[in-house]
Design a protein around this motif. Structure first.
Motif, PDB file in Angstrom:
ATOM      1  N   GLU A   4       0.850  -1.203   0.000  1.00  0.00           N
ATOM      2  CA  GLU A   4       0.000   0.000   0.000  1.00  0.00           C
ATOM      3  C   GLU A   4       0.881   1.247   0.000  1.00  0.00           C
ATOM      4  N   LEU A   5       1.949   1.232   0.807  1.00  0.00           N
ATOM      5  CA  LEU A   5       2.863   2.382   0.864  1.00  0.00           C
ATOM      6  C   LEU A   5       3.595   2.565  -0.459  1.00  0.00           C
ATOM      7  N   LYS A   6       3.996   1.487  -1.087  1.00  0.00           N
ATOM      8  CA  LYS A   6       4.683   1.594  -2.384  1.00  0.00           C
ATOM      9  C   LYS A   6       3.800   2.270  -3.419  1.00  0.00           C
ATOM     10  N   LYS A   7       2.504   2.047  -3.336  1.00  0.00           N
ATOM     11  CA  LYS A   7       1.567   2.668  -4.268  1.00  0.00           C
ATOM     12  C   LYS A   7       1.324   4.138  -3.928  1.00  0.00           C
ATOM     13  N   ARG A   8       1.284   4.444  -2.635  1.00  0.00           N
ATOM     14  CA  ARG A   8       0.922   5.791  -2.182  1.00  0.00           C
ATOM     15  C   ARG A   8       2.097   6.772  -2.189  1.00  0.00           C
ATOM     16  N   LEU A   9       3.291   6.276  -1.930  1.00  0.00           N
ATOM     17  CA  LEU A   9       4.465   7.137  -1.816  1.00  0.00           C
ATOM     18  C   LEU A   9       5.233   7.198  -3.134  1.00  0.00           C
ATOM     19  N   THR A  10       6.000   8.265  -3.308  1.00  0.00           N
ATOM     20  CA  THR A  10       6.924   8.315  -4.443  1.00  0.00           C
ATOM     21  C   THR A  10       8.057   7.324  -4.148  1.00  0.00           C
ATOM     22  N   TYR A  14       9.425   6.358  -0.326  1.00  0.00           N
ATOM     23  CA  TYR A  14       9.483   4.970   0.146  1.00  0.00           C
ATOM     24  C   TYR A  14      10.914   4.592   0.533  1.00  0.00           C
ATOM     25  N   ASN A  44       1.496   9.018   8.212  1.00  0.00           N
ATOM     26  CA  ASN A  44       0.217   9.094   8.936  1.00  0.00           C
ATOM     27  C   ASN A  44      -0.245  10.505   9.296  1.00  0.00           C
ATOM     28  N   ASP A 120       5.461  15.939   5.147  1.00  0.00           N
ATOM     29  CA  ASP A 120       4.507  16.718   4.375  1.00  0.00           C
ATOM     30  C   ASP A 120       4.398  18.048   5.116  1.00  0.00           C
TER      31      ASP A 120
END
Length: 140
Positions: A4-10, A14, A44, A120
């Motif tokens: 999920e993190l690999k998909k959400r983060l650049t 990551y 988060n 962020d």
């Protein structure tokens, strides 16, 4: 969680947060950002650092004299790359943030050298709408 993190983060986010990587100095989003606001965990959204504690250390990464709360971070010995350093990680998401050094300005004499890719930024004007209105006090 990892997929999920690999998909959400650049890829850089990551690499930094999950694989203890380091982004290039002077080629990252927040190293010279001057706007007032709060820097939050990219994983988060937990508030970690304030622009009120940010300073230009000349190192090419965002540098802070302290976190918003000591309870939000974990410091660990890092013996990688033939150096002795203190790694800074988030307590809640266990993400790599960067390192802390004792060559910062008073009053803490600390320099939290943090990768932009682990953060962020929420501007002062957006704090209330993002549920972080309690931090507006820092900017008065």
């Amino acid at each position: 969680m990892s997929e999920e993190l690999k998909k959400r983060l650049t890829p850089m986010q990551y690499e930094v947060t999950q694989r203890n990587g380091t982004e290039p100095p002077f080629q990252n989003e927040y190293w010279n950002k001057k706007e007032e606001g709060i820097y939050v965990d990219i994983i988060n959204g937990e508030p970690l650092f304030s622009s009120t504690d940010k300073f230009d250390s000349g190192c090419g990464w965002p540098s802070f004299t302290k976190p918003l709360s000591e309870d939000l971070i974990v410091e660990k010995s890092d013996l990688s790359h033939f150096m002795i350093r203190t790694e800074v990680r988030t307590k809640s998401s266990d993400s790599h943030l960067g390192h802390v050094f004792n060559d910062g300005p008073p009053p803490t004499n600390l320099r939290y050298c943090i990768n932009s890719a682990s953060l962020d930024f929420i501007s002062k004007e957006q704090l209330s709408e993002k549920g972080l209105g309690q931090y507006l006090e820092l900017f008065k």
